[in-house]
Design an enzyme around this catalytic site. Structure first.
Site, mmCIF file in Angstrom:
data_model
loop_
_atom_site.group_PDB
_atom_site.id
_atom_site.type_symbol
_atom_site.label_atom_id
_atom_site.label_comp_id
_atom_site.label_asym_id
_atom_site.label_seq_id
_atom_site.Cartn_x
_atom_site.Cartn_y
_atom_site.Cartn_z
ATOM 1 N N SER A 141 -83.560 13.230 17.043
ATOM 2 C CA SER A 141 -83.118 13.382 15.655
ATOM 3 C C SER A 141 -84.111 12.709 14.716
ATOM 4 C CB SER A 141 -81.744 12.745 15.468
ATOM 5 O OG SER A 141 -81.353 12.733 14.113
ATOM 6 N N TYR A 151 -76.460 5.212 16.423
ATOM 7 C CA TYR A 151 -76.925 6.583 16.669
ATOM 8 C C TYR A 151 -78.438 6.634 16.518
ATOM 9 C CZ TYR A 151 -77.483 11.630 16.322
ATOM 10 O OH TYR A 151 -77.891 12.931 16.522
#
Length: 255
Positions: A141, A151
């Protein structure tokens, strides 16, 4: 003409993973599809068999469960049924901030985003290096370049691991690449109850275009695939701006 070989994809029933499944099947890859929902796996498998005439194996598994994860690793390590491409795509996201989340939820995310990538890559790389060919695409990501909690930390690990493996195993014929998307029009954000209004419209990407460009980058042997000029610019800026300043500048972060 020989087939391109077998690709194993985690999280292939929707979004980016489904686009990988469709585009790899269109290239002639046989597939092994891994996800928790067995009925959706069978639906996707039937679609791909009919549309592309490829062999599709379904392997229902929850990658957050060590026993089920080990079954997938065993499939990757099977020398008699070689897997030529591993796509580590299974996702896991948490909307709340770190201290709001139950620690077991945080552990579950870590298990899927880090532990599963580690163990599945280890299982795949052994046979691939023995054969002198193969590849791994780890779906990371753009968040990996930004200080946005656990995350981002997990995806930063994926980036670091992928870049190291790219350099370590590339000379042995195995390509490893990290794909770093930003906001993509998939079920991922919907499941987290994150609306499309959470980011400017120009930042939202189409999954089909993302995967097509990622496969083109993989074919070129790139270590990273960062989609679109706008996300390339964001990544370049993140590398130039101190992390503390970046974190303070973000209107929404994780603590």
């Amino acid at each position: 003409m020989p087939t391109p070989g077998t690709a194993l994809i985690t999280g292939p029933t929707a979004g980016i993973g489904l686009c990988f499944a469709r585009q790899l099947a269109a290239r002639g890859h046989d597939l092994v599809l891994v996800a928790r929902n067995a009925s959706r796996l069978e639906e996707v498998a039937a679609e791909l068999r009919t549309a592309h005439g490829v062999t599709v194996e379904v392997l229902p598994a929850d990658l957050g469960d060590r026993g089920q994860l080990d079954r997938v690793a065993a499939r990757l390590a099977d020398r008699d049924r070689p897997v030529d491409l591993l796509v580590n795509n299974a996702g896991f996201g948490l909307k709340e901030r770190f201290l709001v989340n139950d620690i077991e939820l945080e552990q579950g995310m870590h298990d899927v985003l880090v532990t599963a990538v580690l163990r599945l890559s280890h299982a795949a790389l052994g046979p691939m290096t023995e054969r002198g060919r193969g590849g791994i695409i780890n779906v990371s990501s753009v968040a990996a370049f930004l200080p946005r909690g656990t995350y981002s930390a997990a995806k930063a690990w994926v980036n670091s691991f992928s870049e190291w493996a790219h350099n370590e195993y590339g000379p042995q014929g195995v390509r490893v690449m990290a794909l770093c998307p930003g906001f993509v029009k998939t079920e991922f954000h919907e499941r987290m109850e994150v609306s499309r209004e959470s980011a400017p419209s120009f930042l939202w990407l189409e999954a089909e275009d993302l995967v097509r460009d990622a496969l083109a980058d993989f074919d070129k042997g790139k270590a990273f695939s960062i989609p679109s000029k706008r996300y390339k610019a964001i990544v370049a800026a993140s590398r130039a701006i101190p992390g503390g300043l970046l974190q303070r500048a973000q209107s929404v972060g994780r603590r």
